[in-house]
Design a protein around this motif. Structure first.
Motif, mmCIF file in Angstrom:
data_model
loop_
_atom_site.group_PDB
_atom_site.id
_atom_site.type_symbol
_atom_site.label_atom_id
_atom_site.label_comp_id
_atom_site.label_asym_id
_atom_site.label_seq_id
_atom_site.Cartn_x
_atom_site.Cartn_y
_atom_site.Cartn_z
ATOM 1 N N ASP A 1 0.835 -1.207 0.000
ATOM 2 C CA ASP A 1 0.000 0.000 0.000
ATOM 3 C C ASP A 1 0.868 1.254 0.000
ATOM 4 O OD1 ASP A 1 0.644 0.753 2.720
ATOM 5 O OD2 ASP A 1 -0.795 -0.731 3.420
ATOM 6 N N ALA A 2 0.226 2.380 -0.250
ATOM 7 C CA ALA A 2 0.948 3.643 -0.426
ATOM 8 C C ALA A 2 1.713 4.053 0.826
ATOM 9 C CB ALA A 2 -0.024 4.746 -0.833
ATOM 10 N N SER A 3 1.129 3.854 2.007
ATOM 11 C CA SER A 3 1.817 4.287 3.231
ATOM 12 C C SER A 3 3.062 3.438 3.488
ATOM 13 C CB SER A 3 0.877 4.233 4.438
ATOM 14 O OG SER A 3 0.444 2.910 4.687
ATOM 15 N N LEU A 4 2.997 2.152 3.165
ATOM 16 C CA LEU A 4 4.187 1.309 3.319
ATOM 17 C C LEU A 4 5.254 1.721 2.314
ATOM 18 C CD1 LEU A 4 5.687 -1.022 4.626
ATOM 19 C CD2 LEU A 4 4.479 -2.584 3.081
ATOM 20 N N ARG A 5 4.839 2.057 1.116
ATOM 21 C CA ARG A 5 5.786 2.495 0.080
ATOM 22 C C ARG A 5 6.524 3.762 0.523
ATOM 23 N NH1 ARG A 5 8.306 0.430 -4.480
ATOM 24 N NH2 ARG A 5 9.359 2.203 -5.386
ATOM 25 N N VAL A 6 5.791 4.717 1.098
ATOM 26 C CA VAL A 6 6.405 5.955 1.571
ATOM 27 C C VAL A 6 7.394 5.650 2.697
ATOM 28 C CG1 VAL A 6 5.947 8.139 2.775
ATOM 29 C CG2 VAL A 6 4.508 7.451 0.840
ATOM 30 N N ALA A 7 6.999 4.808 3.645
ATOM 31 C CA ALA A 7 7.883 4.449 4.755
ATOM 32 C C ALA A 7 9.127 3.741 4.238
ATOM 33 C CB ALA A 7 7.142 3.570 5.757
ATOM 34 N N LEU A 8 8.946 2.841 3.296
ATOM 35 C CA LEU A 8 10.060 2.116 2.693
ATOM 36 C C LEU A 8 11.044 3.079 2.035
ATOM 37 C CD1 LEU A 8 11.380 -0.571 1.664
ATOM 38 C CD2 LEU A 8 9.839 -0.388 -0.300
ATOM 39 N N GLU B 1 16.999 -6.367 1.878
ATOM 40 C CA GLU B 1 17.653 -6.545 3.174
ATOM 41 C C GLU B 1 16.621 -6.900 4.252
ATOM 42 O OE1 GLU B 1 19.738 -3.678 6.416
ATOM 43 O OE2 GLU B 1 20.435 -3.434 4.348
ATOM 44 N N ALA B 2 15.500 -6.207 4.241
ATOM 45 C CA ALA B 2 14.446 -6.469 5.222
ATOM 46 C C ALA B 2 13.890 -7.884 5.055
ATOM 47 C CB ALA B 2 13.329 -5.432 5.087
ATOM 48 N N LEU B 3 13.664 -8.271 3.826
ATOM 49 C CA LEU B 3 13.157 -9.618 3.550
ATOM 50 C C LEU B 3 14.161 -10.676 4.008
ATOM 51 C CD1 LEU B 3 10.920 -11.332 2.329
ATOM 52 C CD2 LEU B 3 12.004 -11.041 0.099
ATOM 53 N N ARG B 4 15.434 -10.426 3.740
ATOM 54 C CA ARG B 4 16.485 -11.355 4.170
ATOM 55 C C ARG B 4 16.475 -11.507 5.689
ATOM 56 N NH1 ARG B 4 19.833 -10.381 0.701
ATOM 57 N NH2 ARG B 4 20.381 -8.266 1.318
ATOM 58 N N ARG B 5 16.325 -10.392 6.405
ATOM 59 C CA ARG B 5 16.301 -10.445 7.872
ATOM 60 C C ARG B 5 15.101 -11.223 8.394
ATOM 61 N NH1 ARG B 5 16.690 -4.602 9.728
ATOM 62 N NH2 ARG B 5 17.625 -3.910 7.802
ATOM 63 N N SER C 1 15.098 1.736 -2.526
ATOM 64 C CA SER C 1 14.004 1.034 -1.858
ATOM 65 C C SER C 1 14.076 -0.465 -2.145
ATOM 66 C CB SER C 1 12.645 1.610 -2.262
ATOM 67 O OG SER C 1 12.467 1.574 -3.657
ATOM 68 N N GLU C 2 14.565 -0.838 -3.318
ATOM 69 C CA GLU C 2 14.711 -2.256 -3.657
ATOM 70 C C GLU C 2 15.768 -2.927 -2.780
ATOM 71 O OE1 GLU C 2 14.692 0.239 -5.868
ATOM 72 O OE2 GLU C 2 12.873 -0.160 -7.034
#
Length: 88
Positions: A11-18, A35-39, A29-30
């Motif tokens: 969603d848009a709010s997650l995209r902005v935070a990312l 990195e977040a997914l790996r963690r 952002s990619e």
């Protein structure tokens, strides 16, 4: 190992935070998302291994009776409360 792309809707709010967090770390952002997914994946793998250790121990009969565990927890709580009362 070859890198592959993963597309997922967010969603848009997650995209902005990312994008904000990635920029603060000097990453795209990619890169930040990877990195977040790996963690998260590593954390889940570690948790599953931890649970399996418990299952394996139980299968070997290496169990601690409930009463013993509760007595130890009660002692820890009493010690903590005593420390808190000394500070107050």
């Amino acid at each position: 190992m070859t890198d592959t792309a993963l597309a997922t809707p967010i969603d848009a709010s997650l995209r902005v935070a990312l994008e904000t967090l990635a920029a603060e770390r000097g990453l795209s952002s990619e890169e930040y998302a990877a990195e977040a997914l790996r963690r998260v994946v590593e954390s889940d793998q570690d948790f599953r291994a931890f649970i399996q250790e418990g299952i394996d121990a139980a299968d070997r009969g290496e169990l601690i009776p409930h009463e013993e565990v509760m007595a130890e927890l009660d002692a820890m709580i009493a010690e903590h409360r005593a420390q808190c009362q000394k500070v107050a």
